[in-house]
Design a protein around this motif. Structure first.
Motif, PDB file in Angstrom:
ATOM      1  N   ALA A  13      37.267 -51.887  44.140  1.00 34.34           N
ATOM      2  CA  ALA A  13      36.972 -53.428  43.357  1.00 34.34           C
ATOM      3  C   ALA A  13      36.421 -54.281  44.045  1.00 34.34           C
ATOM      4  N   SER A  14      36.673 -54.617  45.401  1.00 34.69           N
ATOM      5  CA  SER A  14      36.196 -55.700  45.757  1.00 34.69           C
ATOM      6  C   SER A  14      34.868 -55.533  46.611  1.00 34.69           C
ATOM      7  N   VAL A  15      34.017 -56.544  46.596  1.00 37.63           N
ATOM      8  CA  VAL A  15      32.503 -56.404  47.100  1.00 37.63           C
ATOM      9  C   VAL A  15      32.227 -57.462  48.120  1.00 37.63           C
ATOM     10  N   ARG A  16      32.938 -58.080  48.585  1.00 36.92           N
ATOM     11  CA  ARG A  16      32.906 -59.160  49.859  1.00 36.92           C
ATOM     12  C   ARG A  16      32.396 -58.403  50.909  1.00 36.92           C
ATOM     13  N   PRO A  17      31.701 -59.322  51.686  1.00 42.09           N
ATOM     14  CA  PRO A  17      30.890 -58.649  53.189  1.00 42.09           C
ATOM     15  C   PRO A  17      32.025 -58.342  53.975  1.00 42.09           C
ATOM     16  N   GLU A  18      32.999 -59.059  54.047  1.00 44.33           N
ATOM     17  CA  GLU A  18      33.933 -58.896  54.992  1.00 44.33           C
ATOM     18  C   GLU A  18      35.328 -58.243  54.552  1.00 44.33           C
ATOM     19  N   ARG A  19      35.263 -57.406  53.373  1.00 39.53           N
ATOM     20  CA  ARG A  19      36.259 -56.922  52.546  1.00 39.53           C
ATOM     21  C   ARG A  19      37.101 -55.936  53.370  1.00 39.53           C
ATOM     22  N   PHE A  20      38.410 -55.978  52.883  1.00 39.01           N
ATOM     23  CA  PHE A  20      39.389 -54.793  53.523  1.00 39.01           C
ATOM     24  C   PHE A  20      39.386 -53.584  52.601  1.00 39.01           C
ATOM     25  N   GLY A  21      38.902 -53.807  51.349  1.00 35.87           N
ATOM     26  CA  GLY A  21      39.300 -52.908  50.282  1.00 35.87           C
ATOM     27  C   GLY A  21      38.933 -51.247  50.786  1.00 35.87           C
ATOM     28  N   THR A  77      42.313 -52.485  44.005  1.00 42.14           N
ATOM     29  CA  THR A  77      42.019 -54.215  43.858  1.00 42.14           C
ATOM     30  C   THR A  77      42.958 -55.052  44.909  1.00 42.14           C
ATOM     31  N   PRO A  78      42.084 -55.876  45.432  1.00 50.20           N
ATOM     32  CA  PRO A  78      42.834 -57.055  45.962  1.00 50.20           C
ATOM     33  C   PRO A  78      43.298 -57.820  44.802  1.00 50.20           C
ATOM     34  N   GLU A  79      44.296 -59.007  45.199  1.00 51.27           N
ATOM     35  CA  GLU A  79      44.543 -60.158  44.546  1.00 51.27           C
ATOM     36  C   GLU A  79      43.631 -61.352  44.980  1.00 51.27           C
ATOM     37  N   TYR A  80      42.816 -62.042  44.130  1.00 52.43           N
ATOM     38  CA  TYR A  80      42.323 -63.212  44.348  1.00 52.43           C
ATOM     39  C   TYR A  80      42.888 -64.315  43.383  1.00 52.43           C
ATOM     40  N   ASN A  81      43.354 -65.559  44.100  1.00 53.27           N
ATOM     41  CA  ASN A  81      43.794 -66.307  43.010  1.00 53.27           C
ATOM     42  C   ASN A  81      44.679 -65.918  41.983  1.00 53.27           C
ATOM     43  N   HIS A  82      45.730 -65.374  42.241  1.00 51.45           N
ATOM     44  CA  HIS A  82      46.746 -64.660  41.246  1.00 51.45           C
ATOM     45  C   HIS A  82      46.199 -63.908  40.127  1.00 51.45           C
ATOM     46  N   GLY A  83      44.854 -63.238  40.424  1.00 52.42           N
ATOM     47  CA  GLY A  83      44.159 -62.464  39.642  1.00 52.42           C
ATOM     48  C   GLY A  83      43.518 -61.403  40.278  1.00 52.42           C
ATOM     49  N   SER A 108      47.023 -51.763  44.737  1.00 48.27           N
ATOM     50  CA  SER A 108      46.650 -53.121  44.978  1.00 48.27           C
ATOM     51  C   SER A 108      47.027 -53.729  46.330  1.00 48.27           C
ATOM     52  N   TYR A 109      46.506 -54.902  46.860  1.00 51.92           N
ATOM     53  CA  TYR A 109      46.765 -55.272  48.041  1.00 51.92           C
ATOM     54  C   TYR A 109      46.439 -56.649  48.033  1.00 51.92           C
ATOM     55  N   GLY A 110      46.938 -57.502  49.063  1.00 53.19           N
ATOM     56  CA  GLY A 110      46.952 -58.870  49.182  1.00 53.19           C
ATOM     57  C   GLY A 110      47.960 -59.438  50.298  1.00 53.19           C
ATOM     58  N   GLY A 111      48.218 -60.512  49.811  1.00 54.86           N
ATOM     59  CA  GLY A 111      49.219 -61.196  50.649  1.00 54.86           C
ATOM     60  C   GLY A 111      50.751 -61.033  50.383  1.00 54.86           C
ATOM     61  N   ILE A 112      51.589 -61.862  50.106  1.00 54.99           N
ATOM     62  CA  ILE A 112      53.071 -61.672  50.176  1.00 54.99           C
ATOM     63  C   ILE A 112      53.319 -60.754  49.007  1.00 54.99           C
ATOM     64  N   SER A 113      52.517 -61.092  47.705  1.00 54.69           N
ATOM     65  CA  SER A 113      52.852 -60.354  46.373  1.00 54.69           C
ATOM     66  C   SER A 113      52.109 -58.694  46.503  1.00 54.69           C
ATOM     67  N   GLY A 114      51.477 -58.615  47.503  1.00 52.63           N
ATOM     68  CA  GLY A 114      50.840 -57.104  47.480  1.00 52.63           C
ATOM     69  C   GLY A 114      49.719 -56.951  46.390  1.00 52.63           C
ATOM     70  N   MET A 116      50.107 -57.427  43.096  1.00 49.48           N
ATOM     71  CA  MET A 116      51.144 -57.164  42.038  1.00 49.48           C
ATOM     72  C   MET A 116      50.806 -58.088  40.822  1.00 49.48           C
ATOM     73  N   ARG A 117      50.257 -59.143  40.935  1.00 50.24           N
ATOM     74  CA  ARG A 117      49.669 -60.046  40.056  1.00 50.24           C
ATOM     75  C   ARG A 117      48.366 -59.639  39.145  1.00 50.24           C
ATOM     76  N   ALA A 118      47.577 -59.034  40.187  1.00 55.00           N
ATOM     77  CA  ALA A 118      46.404 -58.615  39.745  1.00 55.00           C
ATOM     78  C   ALA A 118      46.772 -57.372  38.835  1.00 55.00           C
TER      79      ALA A 118
HETATM   80  C1  LIG Z   1      39.252 -65.865  47.012  1.00 57.31           C
HETATM   81  C2  LIG Z   1      40.315 -65.258  47.572  1.00 57.31           C
HETATM   82  C3  LIG Z   1      41.533 -65.735  46.826  1.00 57.31           C
HETATM   83  C4  LIG Z   1      42.803 -65.104  47.437  1.00 57.31           C
HETATM   84  N1  LIG Z   1      43.829 -65.227  46.675  1.00 57.31           N
HETATM   85  C5  LIG Z   1      44.994 -64.266  46.994  1.00 57.31           C
HETATM   86  C6  LIG Z   1      46.383 -64.556  46.079  1.00 57.31           C
HETATM   87  O1  LIG Z   1      46.079 -65.317  44.993  1.00 57.31           O
HETATM   88  N2  LIG Z   1      47.413 -63.836  46.516  1.00 57.31           N
HETATM   89  C7  LIG Z   1      47.298 -63.032  47.382  1.00 57.31           C
HETATM   90  O2  LIG Z   1      48.511 -62.456  47.906  1.00 57.31           O
HETATM   91  N3  LIG Z   1      46.240 -62.935  48.378  1.00 57.31           N
HETATM   92  C8  LIG Z   1      45.021 -63.809  48.200  1.00 57.31           C
HETATM   93  N4  LIG Z   1      43.958 -63.527  48.853  1.00 57.31           N
HETATM   94  C9  LIG Z   1      43.905 -62.721  49.919  1.00 57.31           C
HETATM   95  C10 LIG Z   1      43.376 -61.241  49.589  1.00 57.31           C
HETATM   96  O3  LIG Z   1      44.460 -60.736  48.700  1.00 57.31           O
HETATM   97  C11 LIG Z   1      43.103 -60.534  50.978  1.00 57.31           C
HETATM   98  O4  LIG Z   1      42.361 -61.279  51.838  1.00 57.31           O
HETATM   99  C12 LIG Z   1      42.600 -59.262  50.646  1.00 57.31           C
HETATM  100  O5  LIG Z   1      42.134 -58.618  52.005  1.00 57.31           O
HETATM  101  C13 LIG Z   1      41.221 -59.505  50.119  1.00 57.31           C
HETATM  102  O6  LIG Z   1      40.600 -58.103  49.568  1.00 57.31           O
HETATM  103  P1  LIG Z   1      39.148 -57.709  50.158  1.00 57.31           P
HETATM  104  O7  LIG Z   1      39.039 -58.027  51.754  1.00 57.31           O
HETATM  105  O8  LIG Z   1      39.024 -56.303  49.959  1.00 57.31           O
HETATM  106  O9  LIG Z   1      38.466 -58.578  49.447  1.00 57.31           O
HETATM  107  C14 LIG Z   1      42.765 -63.958  48.454  1.00 57.31           C
HETATM  108  C15 LIG Z   1      41.642 -64.077  49.061  1.00 57.31           C
HETATM  109  C16 LIG Z   1      40.466 -64.377  48.711  1.00 57.31           C
HETATM  110  C17 LIG Z   1      39.228 -64.041  49.349  1.00 57.31           C
END
Ligand SMILES: Cc1cc2nc3c(=O)[nH]c(=O)nc-3n(C[C@H](O)[C@H](O)[C@H](O)COP(=O)(O)O)c2cc1C
Length: 188
Positions: A13-21, A77-83, A108-114, A116-118
């Protein structure tokens, strides 16, 4: 007779240049490849360059065709701003009929929530698309720390969740394929 493997499309799902997806998606693809009951292919949204205005494009055609051929879908999918990322919403809105009657799972993956809100938000969208979101999902909190240089993880909970999610996807994909052979899904 051994049943044919279920055709699974893994959407990155993620398309950022520096993405971790891709690290997460490749781990998941290797996990699926250990099983003989799935035949998986990866669809990376970065390659499709889908127009945000949902106008026709080669990428949109490729997406429709890949989802049409799939019996089950997994969104990584990552989580961006709880979505979930806008790129994934564009993909979900670009396809209409081909999603219908199919199961979907989430990694899903992300910060502390992993992330899951996404995932929980995506379940609402999946229902509108006539999809079945399976109960189990995979989540990686603090994702960048969860994988080593080789893209491997020691997160046993993720591996267990992936097994359960894939078992459920297999059941629903088999059931929906059998049902559709008797009667088309309503609204096709
Ligand atoms: C715009 C933005 C918003 C983010 N918001 C959240 C968030 O709400 N919760 C969270 O756990 N991580 C958040 N993160 C951290 C990302 O989930 C984490 O950096 C992840 O590696 C992003 O995926 P990507 O690198 O494949 O794009 C956010 C990152 C970005 C860039």
């Amino acid at each position: 007779m051994t049943p044919a493997p279920v055709r699974l499309t893994v959407v990155v799902a993620s398309v950022r240049p520096e993405r971790f997806g891709p690290v997460v998606a490749e781990w998941f693809s290797r996990t699926v490849a250990e099983r003989s009951d799935f035949e998986a292919s990866t669809l990376d949204l970065i390659d499709l360059d889908l127009p945000i205005d949902l106008s026709p494009s080669q990428g949109a055609e490729a997406l429709v065709s890949a989802i049409g051929a799939a019996q089950a879908v997994v969104a990584v999918t990552p989580e961006y701003n709880h979505g979930y990322p806008a790129s994934l919403k564009v993909a979900l809105d670009t396809v209409k009929y081909e999603w219908r009657g199919k199961p979907i799972g989430f990694v899903s993956y992300g910060g502390i929530s992993g992330g899951m809100r996404a995932t929980e938000q995506l379940r609402q969208v999946a229902a509108e698309l006539h999809m079945v979101s399976v109960r189990d999902s995979v989540a990686f909190p603090r994702a960048r720390r969860a994988f080593d240089e080789q893209g491997c993880t020691s997160n046993e909970a993720a591996a267990d969740s992936a097994t359960r999610m894939l078992d459920q996807l297999h059941w629903w994909a088999t059931a929906s394929t059998m049902a559709a052979s008797v009667r088309p899904y309503p609204g096709q």
